[in-house]
Design an enzyme around this catalytic site. Sequence first.
Site, PDB file in Angstrom:
ATOM      1  N   LYS A   1       0.623  -0.891   0.148  1.00 54.12           N
ATOM      2  CA  LYS A   1       0.672  -0.115  -0.037  1.00 54.12           C
ATOM      3  C   LYS A   1       0.827   1.439   0.025  1.00 54.12           C
ATOM      4  CE  LYS A   1      -3.596  -0.615   2.058  1.00 54.12           C
ATOM      5  NZ  LYS A   1      -4.348  -0.800   4.001  1.00 54.12           N
TER       6      LYS A   1
ATOM      7  N   ARG B   1      -3.262   3.029   8.261  1.00 54.30           N
ATOM      8  CA  ARG B   1      -3.459   1.595   7.665  1.00 54.30           C
ATOM      9  C   ARG B   1      -2.714   1.186   7.807  1.00 54.30           C
ATOM     10  NH1 ARG B   1      -4.722   4.738   1.557  1.00 54.30           N
ATOM     11  NH2 ARG B   1      -5.889   2.711   1.793  1.00 54.30           N
TER      12      ARG B   1
ATOM     13  N   GLY C   1      -7.848  -8.326   5.468  1.00 50.85           N
ATOM     14  CA  GLY C   1      -8.896  -8.132   6.732  1.00 50.85           C
ATOM     15  C   GLY C   1      -7.717  -8.327   7.824  1.00 50.85           C
TER      16      GLY C   1
ATOM     17  N   MET D   1      -5.849  -5.443   9.333  1.00 53.87           N
ATOM     18  CA  MET D   1      -6.727  -5.091  10.336  1.00 53.87           C
ATOM     19  C   MET D   1      -7.644  -3.642  10.112  1.00 53.87           C
ATOM     20  SD  MET D   1      -4.758  -2.382  12.566  1.00 53.87           S
ATOM     21  CE  MET D   1      -5.459  -1.195  11.572  1.00 53.87           C
TER      22      MET D   1
ATOM     23  N   ARG E   1      -3.110  -0.995  -6.449  1.00 57.52           N
ATOM     24  CA  ARG E   1      -2.713  -2.362  -6.486  1.00 57.52           C
ATOM     25  C   ARG E   1      -3.502  -4.031  -7.913  1.00 57.52           C
ATOM     26  NH1 ARG E   1      -5.369  -4.955  -0.946  1.00 57.52           N
ATOM     27  NH2 ARG E   1      -7.546  -4.868  -1.843  1.00 57.52           N
TER      28      ARG E   1
ATOM     29  N   HIS F   1     -15.652  -8.973   1.229  1.00 55.52           N
ATOM     30  CA  HIS F   1     -14.756  -9.651   1.432  1.00 55.52           C
ATOM     31  C   HIS F   1     -14.544 -11.236   1.253  1.00 55.52           C
ATOM     32  CE1 HIS F   1     -13.337 -12.230   5.165  1.00 55.52           C
ATOM     33  NE2 HIS F   1     -11.996 -12.416   4.613  1.00 55.52           N
TER      34      HIS F   1
ATOM     35  N   SER G   1      14.669 -42.340 -11.371  1.00 56.03           N
ATOM     36  CA  SER G   1      13.675 -41.280 -11.144  1.00 56.03           C
ATOM     37  C   SER G   1      13.488 -40.713  -9.996  1.00 56.03           C
ATOM     38  CB  SER G   1      12.671 -41.619 -11.536  1.00 56.03           C
ATOM     39  OG  SER G   1      11.358 -40.758 -11.345  1.00 56.03           O
TER      40      SER G   1
ATOM     41  N   CYS H   1       9.061 -38.347  -9.913  1.00 59.59           N
ATOM     42  CA  CYS H   1       7.711 -38.754  -9.543  1.00 59.59           C
ATOM     43  C   CYS H   1       6.660 -38.991  -8.901  1.00 59.59           C
ATOM     44  CB  CYS H   1       7.588 -40.190 -10.550  1.00 59.59           C
ATOM     45  SG  CYS H   1       8.735 -41.758  -9.872  1.00 59.59           S
TER      46      CYS H   1
ATOM     47  N   TYR I   1      13.417 -33.366 -15.931  1.00 59.58           N
ATOM     48  CA  TYR I   1      12.082 -33.978 -16.088  1.00 59.58           C
ATOM     49  C   TYR I   1      11.036 -34.023 -14.715  1.00 59.58           C
ATOM     50  CZ  TYR I   1      11.472 -38.894 -15.360  1.00 59.58           C
ATOM     51  OH  TYR I   1      11.734 -40.161 -15.111  1.00 59.58           O
TER      52      TYR I   1
HETATM   53  P1  ADP Z   1      -7.594  -2.014   4.109  1.00 62.38           P
HETATM   54  O1  ADP Z   1      -6.320  -2.992   3.362  1.00 62.38           O
HETATM   55  O2  ADP Z   1      -8.079  -2.987   4.340  1.00 62.38           O
HETATM   56  O3  ADP Z   1      -8.311  -2.109   2.532  1.00 62.38           O
HETATM   57  P2  ADP Z   1      -7.187   0.892   3.893  1.00 62.38           P
HETATM   58  O4  ADP Z   1      -6.138   0.978   4.339  1.00 62.38           O
HETATM   59  O5  ADP Z   1      -7.349   0.308   2.223  1.00 62.38           O
HETATM   60  O6  ADP Z   1      -7.468  -1.112   4.019  1.00 62.38           O
HETATM   61  O7  ADP Z   1      -8.574   1.432   4.258  1.00 62.38           O
HETATM   62  C1  ADP Z   1     -10.204   1.101   3.286  1.00 62.38           C
HETATM   63  C2  ADP Z   1     -10.810   2.066   3.120  1.00 62.38           C
HETATM   64  O8  ADP Z   1     -10.399   2.974   4.042  1.00 62.38           O
HETATM   65  C3  ADP Z   1     -10.174   3.083   2.166  1.00 62.38           C
HETATM   66  O9  ADP Z   1     -10.378   2.040   1.251  1.00 62.38           O
HETATM   67  C4  ADP Z   1     -10.651   4.363   2.335  1.00 62.38           C
HETATM   68  O10 ADP Z   1     -12.310   3.951   1.706  1.00 62.38           O
HETATM   69  C5  ADP Z   1     -10.903   4.266   3.394  1.00 62.38           C
HETATM   70  N1  ADP Z   1      -9.573   5.565   4.018  1.00 62.38           N
HETATM   71  C6  ADP Z   1      -8.402   4.630   4.402  1.00 62.38           C
HETATM   72  N2  ADP Z   1      -7.395   6.428   4.398  1.00 62.38           N
HETATM   73  C7  ADP Z   1      -8.313   6.878   4.075  1.00 62.38           C
HETATM   74  C8  ADP Z   1      -8.057   8.343   3.922  1.00 62.38           C
HETATM   75  N3  ADP Z   1      -7.009   9.387   4.524  1.00 62.38           N
HETATM   76  N4  ADP Z   1      -9.530   9.341   3.669  1.00 62.38           N
HETATM   77  C9  ADP Z   1     -10.564   8.591   3.376  1.00 62.38           C
HETATM   78  N5  ADP Z   1     -10.829   7.528   3.096  1.00 62.38           N
HETATM   79  C10 ADP Z   1      -9.637   6.583   3.528  1.00 62.38           C
HETATM   80 MG    MG Z   2      -7.550  -1.134   0.659  1.00 65.42          MG
END
Ligand code: ADP
Ligand code: MG
Length: 935
Positions: free
Chosen positions: A59, A129, A138, A140, A373, A491, A822, A889, A909
């Site tokens: 990220k 984040r 998921g 955190m 990503r 999810h 083998s 094998c 192989y």
């Molecule tokens: P995950 O890794 O679970 O996707 P993120 O860190 O991407 O978590 O955060 C999830 C969501 O939180 C993002 O998609 C966005 O919508 C919101 N978010 C995160 N940071 C910001 C920010 N600085 N301003 C506005 N929304 C945010």
């Molecule tokens: Mg995200």
Amino acid sequence: MAKRPAKKSGTKSAKSAKSTKGTRGTKATRGTKATKHVYFFGKGKAEGDRSMRDVLGGKGAGLAEMTNAGLPVPPGFTISTGVCTIYYQNKGKLTPAVEQEMIANLRKLEQATGDTLGSAEKPLLVSVRSGAKFSMPGMMDTILNLGLNDVAVEGLKKRTQNGRFAYDSYRRFIQMFGSVVLEIPKAEFEHEFEAVKKAKGVKQDPDLDETALREVVERYKKVVKKKTNKDFPQDPLDQLRGSRDAVFRSWQNPRAKEYRRIYSIPDHIGTAVNVQAMVFGNTGDRSGTGVGFTRNPATGAKEFYGEFLINAQGEDVVAGIRTPKPIAELKQVMPTAYKQLRDITTRLEKHYKDVQDFEFTIQDENLYMLQTRNGKRTGYAAVVIATDLVGEKLVTPKDAVLMVEPEALSQLLAPIFDPKEWKALPVATKGLPASPGAASGQVVFTADHAVEWTRQGKKVMLVRKETVPDDIHGMFVAQGILTATGGMTSHAAVVGRQMGKPSVVGAGALEIDERAKTVRVGGATLKEGDWLSFDGLTGEVKVGQVASKPSEILQVVAGEMTPDQSDIYRRFNQLLSWADKYRRLGIRANADQPDQAQIAYNFGARGIGLCRTEHMFFGEGRIPIVQKMILADNEKDRRAALAELLPLQRGDFYGVFKEMHGSPVTIRTIDPPLHEFLPKREDLMVEIAKIEASDKKGKDLDEKKKLLHRVEQLHEFNPMLGHRGVRLGITYPEITEMQARAIMEAACQIAKEGGAVVPEIMIPLVGDVRELADQKAVVTRVADAVMKEQGIKVKYLVGTMIEVPRGAITADEIAREAEFFSFGTNDLTQLTYGFSRDDIGKFLGAYQDRRILEKDPFASLDTTGVGKLVEEGTRKGRATKPNLKVGVCGEHGGDPSSITFFDKVGLDYVSCSPYRVPVARLAAAQAALKSTALD
Ligand code: ADP
Ligand code: MG
Ligand code: MG
């Protein structure tokens, strides 16, 4: 196929030396200078970039790269993955150096935004984040709106003239901080929230006004006080440190660990923490938030794809609480922001040369990018996208080969429903087609039940309102995942696609009562255990059990469809033929029957690495003859029974040779202990007792008693270490003779018909060169005799399986007699570890929980131990015979990470089950490409 370069491991080409620098330079500098822990991004310039995923996490690297590209990204800073390591080394404390760097970057962020953390006038709000090198959905929950307290919330209100918004943000922050950092159960907050909603007679969250939200905030603060005996922290720096540390702690939470285990992500790499200025999607109707993909992640189709919610924040879209709108509708609501989003994401796809999965927020019609990503996708989509990107000249065929996970190809072979049977059932409801594949199973409502029932051999369908990361173990074993809420990026959808698990989400008509364990659908009420089916490609859900049938690709391979009737087959085939150009390893299949050999050949296997002759003994009508042979108490009777088997075996071999069109076929002489061909002792005793109780004694009874006697004679305390393999051939040379004769007669017949044939006769379980010499003498004697009788010469080889540790250790001696090796890595693993492969299930789970074993060593080769024997055995064998042909094998021949190892140690192989051949072809190509990149 590319030829293996001469073995000079020391040489480095100028080109590859450069590439090493490109990928590893960042790490090297970390150690030398005073270590940098925090990396800023903002105002069009970032201290990091896309190459720094090790340090910044995926990220953080993406945010830096987008900032550098001039895209609208809120500024912020990334606390490196190295700090996570420090956190654990120092038992949860960070060093003053790290703290100082963080504060310095915070000041920089305040300057960049003009706002101040905690200010009553212009409060800076940030998100915290998590973000590891590999995305872990998921791991955190993100914390949003950090910096709000009783003072700052008034500042926010004054500044935006929007009290509703300010208090909505504050209540969200307390809730997130409370659950993530203070570990208060979410339900405690939800309970209060629902109570206020109810009191105000409000259905939808956005309908709560400022007064109501102020009340929610007060109630939330009480929850915090009650649960922690402390007031909700008002100092923003305390909030920030607490959140940062919670991210580091989340690296070791159970669901994160489970995720890493399933996807083989190392534990030591740690997560980064991103602190980023907030933008707001919840200021009103001109704001919103969403997620999307540059192409359809389920089918691979080139279409802009995603979902959004108006007046919402952060996770609202993915959490499945409100059902989001398709992104196309954004075009109508906010055309300018929509166009900008399309332009930016198209650019991102070109830049990264891969499908992008992006997150955005619109604040008062201004677009902000929050994440990008490479998008996760189904196996089906992976193949479509890779071949399309080559067609669009965005990537080369070589890139395409590297883009598709080998395992993804096995998803493409997953069954589909028989259309007739499927159509016969009425559609009960429809959900969103999140991940393709036909799924039919018995309904369960919890992940734990899914696991429990699967252990009992049942096929289950996991039915949930929405899945949460804690459900991952149940999702892993289920046939399919069905949820009532959530969109294509929820999810359940994301994880289902990644696992290649058929998934249908957001089937809103499902009424699930998780407590009563019932689901109402299409007028019926299903209980746990009732059958339910769905098609993950269309989203249709039906009540009942439906038989499935082979995928399109399998149909083409089996000759039931032509390649030009199947688009996906053609792409699949194209990708694999590109892969063939790069791989060094040959690919063979383990197959015993002509029809299996045919499938293997059509999947691209060029050779059989293991033909188990005893499997032919189980063929129809053969067992009685085999038993006659075993029951014989003298050589003459035994030979008579063998003479009956001879034409049958010859026929099998002929068929397999024919299907291989001149590619080598390795045939193993009889391997299992003989008692496997006889009835079980207990069964016989019951039968005998029954006959004795009736009056029909006589011949039948005598025969049964004789059989029982022989079964008792053959009883062994440890059959796996008993009278089997080469030991059988040594004690009953006439069996080897018959098999050698059947092989050579079949080969001569093919040769006479003008066909090509390369038989390789393989003696199993050899640990001493003299065992092999003994049996080789039998084989050559018979082969010479057959060729003389038939008046034709056929080139054949005699070799051995290396599957006993002593065989690997004395491989130099064995190679004097063997014309090929083998590695039988199933037995070799069994005998090296001393784990019975049939009993490992009893303790493997505990071993994995305690991290004694990461993976099942029978599924993925133990490269440090068993692999050493393979490597040394190969080296020693080739020291005696430089051109010794060496293959593998065991089951590992179809496992991508094991294949990487076999490529590295220079085998010729790998041989795997016919259905794994496509996976092996791709994995072998990737192994070769990646190893040359690292040389
Ligand atoms: P995950 O890794 O679970 O996707 P993120 O860190 O991407 O978590 O955060 C999830 C969501 O939180 C993002 O998609 C966005 O919508 C919101 N978010 C995160 N940071 C910001 C920010 N600085 N301003 C506005 N929304 C945010
Ligand atoms: Mg995200
Ligand atoms: Mg074996």
